[in-house]
Write an enzyme that holds these catalytic residues in place. Structure first.
Site, PDB file in Angstrom:
ATOM      1  N   GLU A 213     -35.782  24.701  21.744  1.00  0.00           N
ATOM      2  CA  GLU A 213     -35.637  23.266  22.037  1.00  0.00           C
ATOM      3  C   GLU A 213     -35.944  22.411  20.808  1.00  0.00           C
ATOM      4  O   GLU A 213     -35.238  21.446  20.521  1.00  0.00           O
ATOM      5  CB  GLU A 213     -36.541  22.854  23.212  1.00  0.00           C
ATOM      6  CG  GLU A 213     -36.176  23.487  24.548  1.00  0.00           C
ATOM      7  CD  GLU A 213     -34.712  23.343  24.932  1.00  0.00           C
ATOM      8  OE1 GLU A 213     -34.098  22.296  24.604  1.00  0.00           O
ATOM      9  OE2 GLU A 213     -34.167  24.266  25.546  1.00  0.00           O
TER      10      GLU A 213
ATOM     11  N   GLY B 229     -17.313   9.380  43.507  1.00  0.00           N
ATOM     12  CA  GLY B 229     -18.534   8.597  43.505  1.00  0.00           C
ATOM     13  C   GLY B 229     -18.437   7.236  42.858  1.00  0.00           C
ATOM     14  O   GLY B 229     -19.436   6.547  42.685  1.00  0.00           O
TER      15      GLY B 229
ATOM     16  N   GLY C   7      -9.645   7.507  40.534  1.00  0.00           N
ATOM     17  CA  GLY C   7     -10.910   7.514  39.811  1.00  0.00           C
ATOM     18  C   GLY C   7     -11.754   8.711  40.170  1.00  0.00           C
ATOM     19  O   GLY C   7     -11.516   9.359  41.185  1.00  0.00           O
ATOM     20  N   PRO C   8     -12.743   9.009  39.347  1.00  0.00           N
ATOM     21  CA  PRO C   8     -13.606  10.162  39.592  1.00  0.00           C
ATOM     22  C   PRO C   8     -14.432   9.980  40.865  1.00  0.00           C
ATOM     23  O   PRO C   8     -14.557   8.857  41.372  1.00  0.00           O
ATOM     24  CB  PRO C   8     -14.515  10.204  38.357  1.00  0.00           C
ATOM     25  CG  PRO C   8     -14.345   8.917  37.658  1.00  0.00           C
ATOM     26  CD  PRO C   8     -13.077   8.306  38.118  1.00  0.00           C
TER      27      PRO C   8
ATOM     28  N   THR D 191     -13.933   4.909  48.421  1.00  0.00           N
ATOM     29  CA  THR D 191     -14.044   4.777  49.865  1.00  0.00           C
ATOM     30  C   THR D 191     -14.692   3.447  50.223  1.00  0.00           C
ATOM     31  O   THR D 191     -14.230   2.726  51.117  1.00  0.00           O
ATOM     32  CB  THR D 191     -14.885   5.935  50.430  1.00  0.00           C
ATOM     33  OG1 THR D 191     -14.368   7.158  49.936  1.00  0.00           O
ATOM     34  CG2 THR D 191     -14.864   5.941  51.931  1.00  0.00           C
TER      35      THR D 191
ATOM     36  N   GLY E 122     -16.803   4.713  44.116  1.00  0.00           N
ATOM     37  CA  GLY E 122     -16.742   3.658  45.118  1.00  0.00           C
ATOM     38  C   GLY E 122     -15.363   3.416  45.702  1.00  0.00           C
ATOM     39  O   GLY E 122     -15.086   2.322  46.186  1.00  0.00           O
TER      40      GLY E 122
HETATM   41  P1  ADP Z   1     -15.762   7.737  46.173  1.00  0.00           P
HETATM   42  O1  ADP Z   1     -15.041   7.492  47.448  1.00  0.00           O
HETATM   43  O2  ADP Z   1     -15.132   7.061  44.999  1.00  0.00           O
HETATM   44  O3  ADP Z   1     -16.037   9.165  45.898  1.00  0.00           O
HETATM   45  P2  ADP Z   1     -17.831   6.397  47.576  1.00  0.00           P
HETATM   46  O4  ADP Z   1     -17.172   5.117  47.888  1.00  0.00           O
HETATM   47  O5  ADP Z   1     -17.855   7.397  48.687  1.00  0.00           O
HETATM   48  O6  ADP Z   1     -17.191   7.054  46.298  1.00  0.00           O
HETATM   49  O7  ADP Z   1     -19.296   6.103  47.048  1.00  0.00           O
HETATM   50  C1  ADP Z   1     -20.429   6.732  47.590  1.00  0.00           C
HETATM   51  C2  ADP Z   1     -21.592   5.791  47.664  1.00  0.00           C
HETATM   52  O8  ADP Z   1     -22.004   5.399  46.355  1.00  0.00           O
HETATM   53  C3  ADP Z   1     -21.255   4.492  48.361  1.00  0.00           C
HETATM   54  O9  ADP Z   1     -21.460   4.607  49.726  1.00  0.00           O
HETATM   55  C4  ADP Z   1     -22.222   3.517  47.718  1.00  0.00           C
HETATM   56  O10 ADP Z   1     -23.477   3.576  48.322  1.00  0.00           O
HETATM   57  C5  ADP Z   1     -22.348   4.028  46.316  1.00  0.00           C
HETATM   58  N1  ADP Z   1     -21.414   3.349  45.421  1.00  0.00           N
HETATM   59  C6  ADP Z   1     -20.400   3.917  44.729  1.00  0.00           C
HETATM   60  N2  ADP Z   1     -19.752   3.016  43.989  1.00  0.00           N
HETATM   61  C7  ADP Z   1     -20.348   1.831  44.200  1.00  0.00           C
HETATM   62  C8  ADP Z   1     -20.117   0.507  43.711  1.00  0.00           C
HETATM   63  N3  ADP Z   1     -19.132   0.254  42.855  1.00  0.00           N
HETATM   64  N4  ADP Z   1     -20.926  -0.479  44.141  1.00  0.00           N
HETATM   65  C9  ADP Z   1     -21.919  -0.209  45.008  1.00  0.00           C
HETATM   66  N5  ADP Z   1     -22.185   1.002  45.505  1.00  0.00           N
HETATM   67  C10 ADP Z   1     -21.424   2.028  45.116  1.00  0.00           C
HETATM   68 ZN    ZN Z   2     -30.087  25.161  24.038  1.00  0.00          ZN
HETATM   69 MG    MG Z   3     -14.742   8.949  48.883  1.00  0.00          MG
END
Ligand code: ADP
Ligand code: ZN
Ligand code: MG
Length: 627
Positions: A434, A215, A212-213, A219, A217
């Site tokens: 704009e 951010g 997945g992209p 990790t 979640g």
């Molecule tokens: P990834 O590993 O996919 O890049 P992370 O797990 O590091 O993303 O997410 C970073 C932070 O964003 C997490 O620590 C959390 O605070 C928030 N976050 C991301 N996804 C979720 C989710 N599904 N539910 C709750 N918080 C999330």
């Molecule tokens: Zn423009």
């Molecule tokens: Mg991560």
């Protein structure tokens, strides 16, 4: 083992004895700490004052209660910084004032209280260290029963993985990715009660790949699995395996699995696995030996333990397409779980999780925030609430209100707010640009709704037109794509119609890039041109990421020029359309520009009302309430 002892002693004792003398040397002179300072030459006091006057001195460190100084200054002869030692006259408070006035970095180092005691301690520390060191070496070699190689193991001494005995994160803390959570629920059971599966002869999976992209979640999810199962969490990032030196990565993999086996049941998390797991032999400039060795070691380790040792490996990537196929074979990462950006319901869930520890005003509706933020990932949403909380604190409010939320959304999407331009010709041009975008967005039925137009700069942009995207843009029609291209050309079209050909600016560069990209995809990927329903190019992959070279488009020169022609046709058609809209709405555009310059921001509702006084404004299908 005796052999190894001798080797260790031979290696260590001479080194330590030499060290002893060095140590003694460092502790004996009366100057104390000063001796650790590497000022080789002296400078006399007069020259020092002269240097201060000329502004050459950058920093001064005082020692021995202000009797000695180490001075850093630029040497006029060599034109580089050097350090000198200066003996100062006793008691010279004027000097300090002078240094302060010249704004020179000043620091003092207290003289040692009692040189004798420290000297004795210094003398004692060394034998203690020697004995301790030998004891440690002995323990190491006897514990491991290893040969001399143990003492030279680089990878080991620089282990890069982190271990958390308890992550403290539960499934409750992860929201919005329900399917992924359900899939992984099973992994928790594997870790908690492996007997349940082994009893019926089921093979427990070793590896799960989270795709997945950034951010979304991944990790967090891995941590939640470890947290739910109550097992230790070992984590390392793929990029940390890859080092300058061949063999270091492989030895890190070995260490990681060794430690994990000692702590089973446990979970190993490998982030950014594409950094090591890329297709072998791909990429430009030949294979990377180090990376391949690391990957081979990883594969070997994964094959090396039986399914019931209680170790589960979870890896994360956003590029599953570049992974070596050997990694995805059964018995390795044979399970893939997609972790995607959340939908509306998911965003509500995630916002609720992160609102738990925040103070929200009672008027705030989580759903309204979720509606304003299509395309936001979990990390974006967490960041959004945090930004809003920071704004609230800065504005000395009791609780977060919708105002802070809206400001935070703008900031997360488009960057920091800048200061508005003063009224000038270029401000006028930006306003027309704009309004050009916004007017197209308003009169075309298939365009996303205008949310607001603003002349307050943000990030790189001088002015911005915000559109409310329809919720979850799964499928996009040809009419919508054309409307978007026309809208993106609206800025340039306005510049042209109002200021003339020679006055157009570079401001439309970003717009044009988007326009070309969209038009090209219509032709080559979505079969939306006269070339017919052909897929001529797959998603443009970066060559550098490996495997990119193979999915290059395969068509003749002739087709290539026909593609170009079709792209140009689409863009020209939309450009003409945009210019027509400018001409037809010139009166209202002038009025809107005046209003925009006066007010800096016009919100979408008012914008539509004004336009409706002059021309037909179509109802939009996917109307999402603007907050
Ligand atoms: P990834 O590993 O996919 O890049 P992370 O797990 O590091 O993303 O997410 C970073 C932070 O964003 C997490 O620590 C959390 O605070 C928030 N976050 C991301 N996804 C979720 C989710 N599904 N539910 C709750 N918080 C999330
Ligand atoms: Zn423009
Ligand atoms: Mg991560």
């Amino acid at each position: 083992m005796k052999f190894s002892w001798r080797i260790l002693l031979l290696w260590t004792i001479p080194a330590l004895v030499i060290g002893f003398f060095l140590w003694q040397g460092a502790f004996s002179p009366a100057v104390g700490d000063l001796s650790q300072n590497t000022a080789s030459t002296r400078m006399n006091y007069g020259r020092f004052l002269d240097y201060i006057e000329k502004g050459r001195v950058t920093s001064v460190d005082l020692y021995d209660g202000g009797q000695t100084a180490i001075v850093e200054a630029t040497d006029p002869d060599l034109n580089k910084t050097n350090r000198w030692r200066v003996d100062l006259p006793a008691n010279s408070p004027e000097l300090i004032t002078k240094l302060r006035e010249a704004d020179i970095d000043l620091d003092t180092h207290p003289a040692r209280q009692d040189g004798a005691i420290w000297g004795i301690l210094g003398n004692l520390i060394f034998p203690i260290l020697l004995i301790g060191g030998l004891f440690f070496l002995f323990r190491r070699s006897s514990n491991m029963g290893g040969g001399p190689g143990q003492a030279m193991n680089f990878g080991k001494s620089r282990a890069r993985f982190q271990m958390e005995a308890k992550t403290g994160i539960l499934f409750d803390d992860v929201a919005g990715i329900q399917e992924a959570k359900e899939e992984l629920q099973e992994v928790v059971t594997f870790l908690k009660q492996p007997e349940r599966f082994t009893a019926v002869g089921a093979r427990i999976p070793k590896g799960v790949l989270l795709v997945g992209p950034p951010g979304t979640g991944k990790t967090l999810l891995a941590k939640a699995i470890a947290g739910e199962a109550g097992v230790p969490f070992f984590s390392i990032s793929g990029s940390e395996f890859v080092e300058m030196f061949v063999g270091v990565g492989a030895s890190r993999v070995r260490d990681l699995f060794k430690k994990a086996k000692e702590n089973a049941p446990c979970l190993i998390f490998i982030d950014e696995i594409d950094a090591v797991g890329r297709q072998r032999g791909a990429g430009i400039g030949g294979g990377n030996d180090e990376r391949e060795q690391t990957l081979n070691q990883l594969l070997t380790e994964m094959d090396g333990f039986e399914g019931n040792t209680g170790i589960i490996i979870i890896a994360a990537t956003n590029r599953p397409d570049v992974l070596d196929s050997a990694l995805l074979r059964p018995g390795r990462f044979d399970r893939q779980v997609i972790v995607d950006a959340p939908d509306l319901k998911g965003r509500i869930g995630i916002l609720e999780v992160h609102a738990r520890n925040k103070k929200l005003a009672s008027e705030i509706s989580i759903e309204a925030i979720a509606r304003r933020t299509p395309g936001f990932t979990g990390a974006d949403l967490a960041n959004l609430l945090n930004e809003a909380a920071i704004l609230t604190a800065r504005r000395r409010k009791e609780a977060i209100t919708m105002l802070e939320i809206n400001d935070a959304v703008d900031r997360v999407v488009a960057g920091m707010e800048g200061t508005p331009l003063v009224d000038s010709k270029s401000k006028r041009l930006i306003a027309y640009h704009e309004v050009g975008h916004a007017i197209v967005g308003t009169v075309l039925k298939d365009h996303d709704q205008v949310q607001k137009v603003t002349l307050i700069p943000r990030g790189q942009a001088q002015g911005l037109t915000w559109f409310t995207p329809s919720e979850e843009q799964g499928l996009i029609t040809r009419a919508q794509l054309k409307a978007r291209i026309t809208g993106a050309l609206g800025g340039r079209a306005a510049e042209e119609e109002i200021f003339g050909h020679s006055e157009v600016t570079t401001g439309a560069g970003g717009d044009l890039q988007q326009v070309t990209g969209m038009a090209r995809q219509m032709v080559t990927r979505f079969g939306m041109s006269d070339l017919g329903p052909l897929s001529l190019e797959s998603q443009q992959g970066e060559v550098f990421l490996g495997g990119g070279l193979t999915n290059r488009a395969e068509y003749s020169e002739e087709v290539a020029s026909r593609i170009d022609e079709q792209v140009r046709r689409i863009v020209e058609h939309c450009h003409d359309d945009a210019k027509r809209i400018m001409r037809e709405n010139r009166v209202v555009i002038d009025r809107l520009v005046d209003l925009l310059i006066e007010r800096e921001t016009i919100d979408g509702e008012e914008f539509r009302q004004i336009v409706a006084e002059y021309t037909h404004v179509p109802e939009k299908e996917q109307y999402v309430p603007v907050l």
